[in-house]
Write a protein that holds these residues in place. Sequence first.
Motif, mmCIF file in Angstrom:
data_model
loop_
_atom_site.group_PDB
_atom_site.id
_atom_site.type_symbol
_atom_site.label_atom_id
_atom_site.label_comp_id
_atom_site.label_asym_id
_atom_site.label_seq_id
_atom_site.Cartn_x
_atom_site.Cartn_y
_atom_site.Cartn_z
ATOM 1 N N MET A 1 0.855 -1.174 0.000
ATOM 2 C CA MET A 1 0.000 0.000 0.000
ATOM 3 C C MET A 1 0.902 1.238 0.000
ATOM 4 O O MET A 1 1.809 1.360 0.804
ATOM 5 C CB MET A 1 -0.903 -0.005 1.229
ATOM 6 N N GLU A 2 0.599 2.155 -0.883
ATOM 7 C CA GLU A 2 1.379 3.385 -0.982
ATOM 8 C C GLU A 2 0.822 4.444 -0.032
ATOM 9 O O GLU A 2 -0.279 4.299 0.504
ATOM 10 C CB GLU A 2 1.348 3.900 -2.413
ATOM 11 N N VAL A 3 1.574 5.497 0.142
ATOM 12 C CA VAL A 3 1.184 6.568 1.053
ATOM 13 C C VAL A 3 -0.127 7.203 0.608
ATOM 14 O O VAL A 3 -1.020 7.458 1.425
ATOM 15 C CB VAL A 3 2.303 7.633 1.150
ATOM 16 N N ALA A 4 -0.287 7.444 -0.685
ATOM 17 C CA ALA A 4 -1.519 8.054 -1.208
ATOM 18 C C ALA A 4 -2.719 7.156 -0.928
ATOM 19 O O ALA A 4 -3.795 7.645 -0.570
ATOM 20 C CB ALA A 4 -1.387 8.314 -2.699
ATOM 21 N N ASP A 5 -2.532 5.852 -1.070
ATOM 22 C CA ASP A 5 -3.620 4.909 -0.796
ATOM 23 C C ASP A 5 -3.996 4.929 0.683
ATOM 24 O O ASP A 5 -5.177 4.881 1.031
ATOM 25 C CB ASP A 5 -3.215 3.485 -1.202
ATOM 26 N N LYS A 7 -3.608 7.442 2.767
ATOM 27 C CA LYS A 7 -4.312 8.704 3.035
ATOM 28 C C LYS A 7 -5.768 8.620 2.601
ATOM 29 O O LYS A 7 -6.674 9.045 3.319
ATOM 30 C CB LYS A 7 -3.627 9.866 2.319
#
Length: 45
Positions: A1-5, A7
């Motif tokens: 999971m990426e940071v944007a996801d 958030k």
Amino acid sequence: MEVADAKQLKEFEAENTKPKPKPKQMLAEQMMVVATLKEMLGKNF
């Protein structure tokens, strides 16, 4: 999971925890809006 996801997930969770207005409350608010608009436009309806 990426940071944007992460958030976006937090935003969705926060939105889902907000209290939802009840249908009767929503109807009453919309009726008030309609009545106010009719009054502002004049009672030509």
